[in-house]
Design a protein around this motif. Structure first.
Motif, short mmCIF file in Angstrom:
data_model
loop_
_atom_site.label_atom_id
_atom_site.label_comp_id
_atom_site.label_asym_id
_atom_site.label_seq_id
_atom_site.Cartn_x
_atom_site.Cartn_y
_atom_site.Cartn_z
N HIS A 50 -24.45 -7.15 -7.16
CA HIS A 50 -24.54 -6.12 -8.20
C HIS A 50 -23.50 -5.02 -7.99
N ALA A 51 -23.35 -4.58 -6.73
CA ALA A 51 -22.39 -3.51 -6.46
C ALA A 51 -20.97 -3.96 -6.76
N SER A 52 -20.64 -5.18 -6.32
CA SER A 52 -19.29 -5.69 -6.56
C SER A 52 -19.02 -5.89 -8.05
N ARG A 53 -20.02 -6.34 -8.76
CA ARG A 53 -19.84 -6.65 -10.19
C ARG A 53 -19.82 -5.39 -11.05
N TYR A 54 -20.70 -4.43 -10.75
CA TYR A 54 -20.87 -3.27 -11.63
C TYR A 54 -20.37 -1.96 -11.01
N HIS A 65 -31.87 -2.95 -16.98
CA HIS A 65 -32.45 -2.40 -15.75
C HIS A 65 -32.85 -3.60 -14.90
N ILE A 66 -32.08 -3.81 -13.82
CA ILE A 66 -32.32 -4.93 -12.90
C ILE A 66 -33.09 -4.42 -11.70
N VAL A 67 -34.08 -5.17 -11.27
CA VAL A 67 -34.90 -4.78 -10.12
C VAL A 67 -34.98 -5.93 -9.12
N LEU A 68 -34.81 -5.61 -7.84
CA LEU A 68 -35.08 -6.56 -6.76
C LEU A 68 -36.25 -6.00 -5.97
N GLN A 69 -37.37 -6.71 -6.00
CA GLN A 69 -38.57 -6.26 -5.29
C GLN A 69 -39.50 -7.44 -5.08
N ASN A 70 -40.50 -7.23 -4.24
CA ASN A 70 -41.52 -8.24 -3.98
C ASN A 70 -42.70 -7.52 -3.38
N ASP A 71 -43.90 -8.00 -3.67
CA ASP A 71 -45.09 -7.36 -3.10
C ASP A 71 -45.10 -7.42 -1.58
N ASP A 72 -44.42 -8.43 -1.03
CA ASP A 72 -44.33 -8.60 0.42
C ASP A 72 -42.96 -8.16 0.89
N VAL A 73 -42.89 -7.05 1.62
CA VAL A 73 -41.60 -6.53 2.06
C VAL A 73 -40.91 -7.46 3.05
N LYS A 74 -41.67 -8.40 3.64
CA LYS A 74 -41.10 -9.36 4.58
C LYS A 74 -40.73 -10.68 3.89
N ALA A 75 -40.87 -10.75 2.58
CA ALA A 75 -40.54 -11.98 1.86
C ALA A 75 -39.05 -12.28 2.00
N CYS A 76 -38.74 -13.58 2.08
CA CYS A 76 -37.34 -13.98 2.26
C CYS A 76 -37.09 -15.28 1.50
N ASN A 77 -35.83 -15.57 1.32
CA ASN A 77 -35.42 -16.85 0.72
C ASN A 77 -35.10 -17.83 1.84
N THR A 78 -35.41 -19.08 1.62
CA THR A 78 -35.13 -20.13 2.61
C THR A 78 -34.54 -21.34 1.89
N ALA A 79 -34.08 -22.31 2.68
CA ALA A 79 -33.54 -23.52 2.07
C ALA A 79 -34.61 -24.22 1.25
N PRO A 100 -33.62 -11.06 -8.22
CA PRO A 100 -33.72 -9.93 -9.15
C PRO A 100 -34.27 -10.37 -10.51
N HIS A 101 -34.85 -9.41 -11.18
CA HIS A 101 -35.33 -9.67 -12.54
C HIS A 101 -35.11 -8.41 -13.38
N ASN A 102 -35.11 -8.60 -14.68
CA ASN A 102 -34.94 -7.49 -15.60
C ASN A 102 -36.30 -6.94 -16.01
N VAL A 103 -36.36 -5.61 -16.13
CA VAL A 103 -37.59 -4.97 -16.59
C VAL A 103 -37.34 -4.32 -17.94
N SER A 157 -37.86 -0.90 -3.77
CA SER A 157 -37.08 -1.68 -4.74
C SER A 157 -35.63 -1.24 -4.77
N TRP A 158 -34.78 -2.21 -5.08
CA TRP A 158 -33.36 -1.99 -5.39
C TRP A 158 -33.24 -2.05 -6.90
N ASN A 159 -32.57 -1.05 -7.50
CA ASN A 159 -32.48 -0.95 -8.95
C ASN A 159 -31.04 -0.77 -9.41
N VAL A 160 -30.71 -1.46 -10.48
CA VAL A 160 -29.41 -1.31 -11.13
C VAL A 160 -29.68 -0.95 -12.59
#
Length: 507
Positions: free
Chosen positions: A376-380, A449-463, A471-474, A492-495
């Protein structure tokens, strides 16, 4: 609900974003090169063995410059081992990370790969075990057209046109006792100054990065900066900064405040640069290259168990959580807040090694949580950094006081008539109501308005589950009376993106 305010005006700004602040880093470490960017026989590999699935993910990040080949690796690297016919290249004991380096990939191959991802190369020279001669010879090999020994050697290796590498690092973390060829500030300042002179005599168009402190925790910081700059000031253009953060105490609130340390680091180095400038009565301003930064701590324990002298073992393969992505977001904001002086930066690293992109051998590539704030930072985040007036609730932690719950910055891209806010809500419990005064941007409306968040702060992506945190739009809030009121979810991270209304008159 807690409330925060942000006032923006296009007349109050920090400076223009140098696109190189969205740079990254590839070191001969772990699976960054072998198994990361390069895997001959992979279903997506091109004729040179480069994984095109990785290339596509890197291209999307729009990375303008990539630091290479290290890192600690470079302090024991003989660049001559990595050029010429592959069958003649030597295998070496790589002492920085205790592996075997096959040298299948070297300078020319990396330049080829960088072109694939539309990036320039920031080349580092070895000032640990090597000397001025090796540094100037590498510049000649890469940048001189032809008609000399080293440039003709490049031509004989199949590269008639020079690589024209503009940006060069004078060694790496030479203040660190862990570094091969570790030096005192006096020793390093002397060799860096002399190497810089000879490198620029070979190619006067290059720019050089002096190695600064490896972090604020170093006992020699910031005296190191003062000493090495005093010796090399007129021959260099930038000084480097490195920092990594981790949540070893599992204290989310404290971890999310880490960027305050980064802010202070930047402030101290800027002040030291300007002190040396004043001391030397110089008209030249030294800028900053924050050429290693990230979160790094998850893999520390597993890295201790790696069998020495393996080839490209999994090393530093942190799997990042949501809270890591938020810290990366705040670090990006820290870099942008000093756009007047931070002109280059390198997210360390890019693939597999403390990286936004991960791969599996013979399998797929996937995006870590930290991929998204960087994307997001690089793009916008291209344009003019505004100087916002922010009022935010604050909190204290064991390491920090007066930590603002709202960490934010805004970028105005006048050419594209776009305004973008990057914002992190650090609150571990509550959403934050943000009031943005945009009366200075008449006829601008929120388009996303883009948001990156999750109810679990330890949530991660895996293979196995690469989209657990994405991220999702609100719902878009509307500007009313020159004010935008919107909700930033907890942690949350917000754009928030504005654009000038279609058909409005431009003044």
């Amino acid at each position: 609900m807690k409330k925060a305010k942000m006032v923006l005006d296009k007349e109050f700004h920090v400076g223009e974003v140098d696109y190189r602040v969205y740079g990254s880093f590839i070191e001969h470490l772990g699976r960054a090169v072998y198994g990361g960017i390069y895997e001959p026989g992979h279903p997506s590999a091109n004729e040179d063995g480069f994984r095109m699935d990785v290339v596509e993910l890197v291209r999307a990040l729009q990375i303008p410059i990539i630091r290479y080949p290290g890192g600690n690796f470079v302090s024991g690297y003989n660049w001559e081992d990595g050029v010429g016919p592959r069958e003649q290249r030597r295998r070496r004991l790589e002492l920085a990370w205790r592996t075997i380096e096959t040298n299948e990939i070297g300078t020319n191959e990396f330049v080829d790969w960088a072109k694939l991802v539309n990036a320039k190369v920031m080349m580092a020279v070895n000032l640990g075990t090597r000397d001025i001669d090796a540094a100037r010879n590498l510049v000649e090999y890469c940048n001189h057209p032809n008609g000399s020994y080293w440039s003709d050697l490049r031509v004989s290796h199949g590269y008639r046109q020079p690589h024209s590498i503009k940006t060069w690092c004078l060694g790496n973390e030479m203040d660190g006792p862990w570094q091969i060829g570790h030096k005192t500030a006096q020793e390093y300042g002397r060799i860096a100054s002399e190497a810089a002179k000879s490198m620029k005599w070979v190619d006067p168009s290059i720019e050089l990065v002096l190695a600064g402190s490896s972090g604020t925790q170093m006992p020699t910081f910031p005296e190191w900066e003062a000493t090495v700059l005093d010796q090399a000031y007129e021959h260099v253009d930038y000084i480097s900064l490195h920092t990594y953060y981790g949540n070893r105490d599992n204290d989310t609130a404290n971890f999310l405040a880490s960027s305050l340390n980064m802010d202070e680091f930047i402030h101290t180095v800027v002040s030291t640069c300007d002190y040396v400038k004043a001391k030397r009565r110089s008209k030249k301003t030294i800028h900053l290259s924050f050429d290693e930064w990230n979160v790094w701590y998850h893999s520390n324990e597993s890295d201790r168990k790696i069998e020495p002298w393996s080839i490209a073992p999994p090393q530093l393969e942190d799997i990042y959580t949501l809270e890591d992505a938020l810290v990366v977001g705040t670090m990006l904001i820290s870099l942008l807040k000093r756009a007047d002086r931070v002109k280059m930066a390198s997210l360390a690293q890019l693939v597999n090694v403390i990286a936004p992109i991960m791969t599996t051998q013979d399998g797929g590539a996937w995006k870590q949580t930290i991929y998204y704030p960087f994307l997001h930072a690089s793009r916008y985040g291209r344009g003019k950094v505004l100087r916002p007036a922010i009022s935010s609730p604050k909190y204290d932690t064991k390491d920090f006081t007066d930590v603002p719950i709202l960490e934010a910055i805004a970028i105005f891209n006048e050419a594209h008539e776009e305004l973008t806010i990057f914002a992190v809500n650090r609150d571990v419990n509550e959403a934050l109501l943000l009031d943005v005064d945009v009366r200075g941007f008449a006829n601008y409306e929120v388009v996303e308005h883009i948001v990156l968040q999750n109810d679990d702060v330890k949530a991660c992506n895996t293979a196995e589950n690469p989209t657990a945190v994405v991220p999702h739009n609100v719902e878009i809030a509307q500007v009313d009376g020159g004010h935008l009121q919107c909700c930033l979810p907890r942690l949350s991270w917000n754009v928030i993106r504005f654009h000038k209304k279609t058909g409005s008159v431009r003044h």
